[in-house]
Design an enzyme around this catalytic site. Sequence first.
Site, PDB file in Angstrom:
ATOM      1  CG  ASP A   1      -2.047   1.010   1.123  1.00 12.10           C
ATOM      2  OD1 ASP A   1      -2.425   1.352  -0.015  1.00 12.10           O
ATOM      3  OD2 ASP A   1      -2.546   1.462   2.166  1.00 12.10           O
TER       4      ASP A   1
ATOM      5  CG  HIS B   1      -0.728   2.072  -9.308  1.00  7.85           C
ATOM      6  ND1 HIS B   1      -0.872   1.758  -7.974  1.00  7.85           N
ATOM      7  CD2 HIS B   1      -1.836   2.778  -9.647  1.00  7.85           C
ATOM      8  CE1 HIS B   1      -2.022   2.251  -7.525  1.00  7.85           C
ATOM      9  NE2 HIS B   1      -2.625   2.883  -8.518  1.00  7.85           N
TER      10      HIS B   1
ATOM     11  CG  LEU C   1       8.879 -17.363  -3.512  1.00  8.64           C
ATOM     12  CD1 LEU C   1       8.838 -17.332  -1.990  1.00  8.64           C
ATOM     13  CD2 LEU C   1       9.305 -15.993  -4.040  1.00  8.64           C
TER      14      LEU C   1
HETATM   15  C1  IPE Z   1      -5.458  -2.714  -0.045  1.00  8.79           C
HETATM   16  O1  IPE Z   1      -5.134  -1.367  -0.199  1.00  8.79           O
HETATM   17  C2  IPE Z   1      -5.457  -3.425  -1.349  1.00  8.79           C
HETATM   18  C3  IPE Z   1      -4.159  -3.540  -2.029  1.00  8.79           C
HETATM   19  C4  IPE Z   1      -3.004  -3.110  -1.619  1.00  8.79           C
HETATM   20  C5  IPE Z   1      -4.201  -4.236  -3.279  1.00  8.79           C
HETATM   21  P1  IPE Z   1      -6.250  -0.230  -0.312  1.00  8.79           P
HETATM   22  O2  IPE Z   1      -5.518   1.044  -0.488  1.00  8.79           O
HETATM   23  O3  IPE Z   1      -7.237  -0.584  -1.339  1.00  8.79           O
HETATM   24  O4  IPE Z   1      -6.936  -0.309   1.123  1.00  8.79           O
HETATM   25  P2  IPE Z   1      -7.846   0.761   1.886  1.00  8.79           P
HETATM   26  O5  IPE Z   1      -8.916   1.186   0.928  1.00  8.79           O
HETATM   27  O6  IPE Z   1      -6.962   1.912   2.273  1.00  8.79           O
HETATM   28  O7  IPE Z   1      -8.350   0.040   3.072  1.00  8.79           O
HETATM   29  C1  IPE Z   2      -1.732   0.207  -3.317  1.00  5.57           C
HETATM   30  O1  IPE Z   2      -1.490   1.558  -3.348  1.00  5.57           O
HETATM   31  C2  IPE Z   2      -1.987  -0.360  -4.700  1.00  5.57           C
HETATM   32  C3  IPE Z   2      -3.383  -0.741  -4.958  1.00  5.57           C
HETATM   33  C4  IPE Z   2      -4.357  -0.714  -4.087  1.00  5.57           C
HETATM   34  C5  IPE Z   2      -3.688  -1.211  -6.288  1.00  5.57           C
HETATM   35  P1  IPE Z   2      -2.687   2.619  -3.333  1.00  5.57           P
HETATM   36  O2  IPE Z   2      -3.079   2.905  -4.733  1.00  5.57           O
HETATM   37  O3  IPE Z   2      -3.775   2.183  -2.433  1.00  5.57           O
HETATM   38  O4  IPE Z   2      -1.942   3.885  -2.715  1.00  5.57           O
HETATM   39  P2  IPE Z   2      -2.516   4.896  -1.636  1.00  5.57           P
HETATM   40  O5  IPE Z   2      -2.924   4.088  -0.446  1.00  5.57           O
HETATM   41  O6  IPE Z   2      -3.676   5.604  -2.262  1.00  5.57           O
HETATM   42  O7  IPE Z   2      -1.364   5.797  -1.345  1.00  5.57           O
HETATM   43 MG    MG Z   3      -4.122   2.413  -0.454  1.00  2.67          MG
END
Ligand code: IPE
Ligand code: IPE
Ligand code: MG
Length: 248
Positions: free
Chosen positions: A20, A37, A131
């Site tokens: 995240d 990303h 792995l």
């Molecule tokens: C969780 O992250 C999902 C992934 C990393 C794929 P999110 O960014 O979607 O989670 P929330 O919405 O902050 O809980």
């Molecule tokens: C995690 O990073 C990747 C996915 C959920 C696909 P985020 O896109 O949630 O990044 P933040 O949390 O908004 O910074």
């Molecule tokens: Mg996120």
Amino acid sequence: MPTPQEPAAAVPRHVAVIMDGNGRWAQRRHLPRTAGHRAGIKAVRATVEHSVRRGVGALTLFAFSSENWRRPADEVDVLMKLFVEVLGREVDELAEKGVRLRFIGDRSALGTRSVEGMAAAEERTAGNERLLLNVAVSYGGRWDLLTAARRMAEKVRDGALDLDALDEAAFGRELQLGDCPDPDLFIRTGGEHRISNFLLWNLAYTELYFCDTLWPDFDAADYDAAIECFARRERRFGLTSGQVRGAR
Ligand code: IPE
Ligand code: IPE
Ligand code: MG
């Protein structure tokens, strides 16, 4: 004197990661979220390589959740294209490293190119044992539980399963990670302290580790810090500390 918290195993067999913080990483640089990303791919590579190096047996990465479909369409679109692109580009190297790739999640929600790429990568790496890399795409813990419950109910209805035989082990086998030991260590980057519908069943006794590092900045040193923290934990599984340490 023994240390008060003797680790059961210094290196986790199975690590599960919520990657995240990509969007915030990009926004801090005044870039579009999707640049985050893209930048996160390097951290995925580093995490896979370091898992192999440290002897972790299974790594499960949360790449896209059932709820992430509700993001703006252009972000979802870029994420799906990136997924297909990275899969095509990285599979050879992963195969060479002895990585077995497997995808968990609801494939019915994905496009043909994603589904074909996933099947081809799984087939290509099926014989590898160094792995096991599970990538969760279009995955939700509740979806996983519900799908397993439905399947079990069907089996009972059709007479293929005796209701009395439905125990924790039998139910666990129906889940997406049914053949995998539960994660020993869970890592979430990006500073949020929640599970976000990841592996709800499997994380029951997993050691949780949260760090503020945004995913694109996560590297081998951060990973080592998580493993080191894990090694200092005492996993009690409901027992007393004395029981765990072999005292009566
Ligand atoms: C969780 O992250 C999902 C992934 C990393 C794929 P999110 O960014 O979607 O989670 P929330 O919405 O902050 O809980
Ligand atoms: C995690 O990073 C990747 C996915 C959920 C696909 P985020 O896109 O949630 O990044 P933040 O949390 O908004 O910074
Ligand atoms: Mg996120």
